[in-house]
Design an enzyme around this catalytic site. Sequence first.
Site, PDB file in Angstrom:
ATOM      1  N   CYS A   1      -4.157   0.771  -2.509  1.00 33.42           N
ATOM      2  CA  CYS A   1      -3.998  -0.502  -1.795  1.00 33.42           C
ATOM      3  C   CYS A   1      -2.939  -1.381  -2.466  1.00 33.42           C
ATOM      4  O   CYS A   1      -2.689  -1.285  -3.670  1.00 33.42           O
ATOM      5  CB  CYS A   1      -5.300  -1.278  -1.785  1.00 33.42           C
TER       6      CYS A   1
ATOM      7  N   CYS B   1     -10.382  -4.738   0.102  1.00 29.96           N
ATOM      8  CA  CYS B   1     -11.456  -3.747   0.223  1.00 29.96           C
ATOM      9  C   CYS B   1     -12.379  -3.843  -0.994  1.00 29.96           C
ATOM     10  O   CYS B   1     -12.059  -4.488  -2.002  1.00 29.96           O
ATOM     11  CB  CYS B   1     -10.868  -2.341   0.355  1.00 29.96           C
TER      12      CYS B   1
ATOM     13  N   CYS C   1     -10.823  -2.772  -4.386  1.00 28.17           N
ATOM     14  CA  CYS C   1      -9.912  -3.775  -4.954  1.00 28.17           C
ATOM     15  C   CYS C   1     -10.686  -4.973  -5.497  1.00 28.17           C
ATOM     16  O   CYS C   1     -10.328  -5.529  -6.539  1.00 28.17           O
ATOM     17  CB  CYS C   1      -8.894  -4.230  -3.912  1.00 28.17           C
TER      18      CYS C   1
ATOM     19  N   GLU D   1      -3.109  -4.468  -3.274  1.00 33.28           N
ATOM     20  CA  GLU D   1      -3.627  -5.358  -4.324  1.00 33.28           C
ATOM     21  C   GLU D   1      -3.654  -4.662  -5.679  1.00 33.28           C
ATOM     22  O   GLU D   1      -3.315  -5.232  -6.705  1.00 33.28           O
ATOM     23  CB  GLU D   1      -5.053  -5.810  -3.981  1.00 33.28           C
TER      24      GLU D   1
ATOM     25  N   GLU E   1       0.355   5.296   0.710  1.00 33.09           N
ATOM     26  CA  GLU E   1      -0.601   6.281   1.229  1.00 33.09           C
ATOM     27  C   GLU E   1      -0.220   7.704   0.841  1.00 33.09           C
ATOM     28  O   GLU E   1       0.938   8.000   0.546  1.00 33.09           O
ATOM     29  CB  GLU E   1      -0.679   6.144   2.755  1.00 33.09           C
TER      30      GLU E   1
ATOM     31  N   ASN F   1       0.834  -1.204   0.000  1.00 31.93           N
ATOM     32  CA  ASN F   1       0.000   0.000   0.000  1.00 31.93           C
ATOM     33  C   ASN F   1       0.870   1.257   0.000  1.00 31.93           C
ATOM     34  O   ASN F   1       1.957   1.284   0.584  1.00 31.93           O
ATOM     35  CB  ASN F   1      -1.008   0.003   1.146  1.00 31.93           C
TER      36      ASN F   1
HETATM   37  N1  THU Z   1      -5.235  -1.514   2.478  1.00 30.08           N
HETATM   38  C1  THU Z   1      -4.687  -2.313   1.517  1.00 30.08           C
HETATM   39  O1  THU Z   1      -3.588  -2.044   1.013  1.00 30.08           O
HETATM   40  N2  THU Z   1      -5.374  -3.409   1.146  1.00 30.08           N
HETATM   41  C2  THU Z   1      -6.560  -3.817   1.694  1.00 30.08           C
HETATM   42  O2  THU Z   1      -7.101  -4.825   1.283  1.00 30.08           O
HETATM   43  C3  THU Z   1      -7.164  -3.046   2.766  1.00 30.08           C
HETATM   44  C4  THU Z   1      -6.536  -1.741   3.060  1.00 30.08           C
HETATM   45  C5  THU Z   1      -4.483  -0.344   2.919  1.00 30.08           C
HETATM   46  C6  THU Z   1      -5.024   0.988   2.498  1.00 30.08           C
HETATM   47  C7  THU Z   1      -4.485   1.889   3.579  1.00 30.08           C
HETATM   48  O3  THU Z   1      -3.167   2.264   3.226  1.00 30.08           O
HETATM   49  C8  THU Z   1      -4.408   1.006   4.800  1.00 30.08           C
HETATM   50  O4  THU Z   1      -4.455  -0.320   4.332  1.00 30.08           O
HETATM   51  C9  THU Z   1      -5.511   1.231   5.797  1.00 30.08           C
HETATM   52  O5  THU Z   1      -6.743   1.190   5.211  1.00 30.08           O
END
Ligand code: THU
Length: 134
Positions: free
Chosen positions: A56, A89, A92, A58, A47, A45
């Site tokens: 994310c 999520c 994704c 994925e 941010e 991920n």
């Molecule tokens: N996140 C992912 O990378 N994948 C997921 O399936 C769920 C959430 C990340 C997004 C964000 O950077 C952090 O997790 C918190 O939501």
Amino acid sequence: MKNYDSDKLIEEARKARVFAQAKYSHFQVGAALLTEDDEVYTGCNVESSSYSLTMCAERVALFKALSEGRTRFKAIAIVAKDGEYCPPCGACRQVLFDYAPDIDVILTNGKEKQIYKLKELLPHAFDDSNLGEK
Ligand code: THU
């Protein structure tokens, strides 16, 4: 039953998680996407200070693969912190469904794993057919 080593794919996701850019949530995620010809594309991920721009793990893995011409996939493994599963999520699930509707989704809590079909995780999905395309 697809032919792949889920534990190996989990290990690749775990390695990718180290690179997570998660300074706002501190929630680090790694993903590893397996192509039909057994190449692995990883993602973590990333941010943003404008939170909604966060990407994310994925989708990073999927976009890396697609942008290098890989379009057929078997499975994706997703790893977050030990003790907890990290189901993908909704965003994704949708994007994975658009490009890899038949993949397995492999989750782990560090000790055990769960394997789902993406179609189980996104029933009644919106897709090309809803756009009136063939
Ligand atoms: N996140 C992912 O990378 N994948 C997921 O399936 C769920 C959430 C990340 C997004 C964000 O950077 C952090 O997790 C918190 O939501």
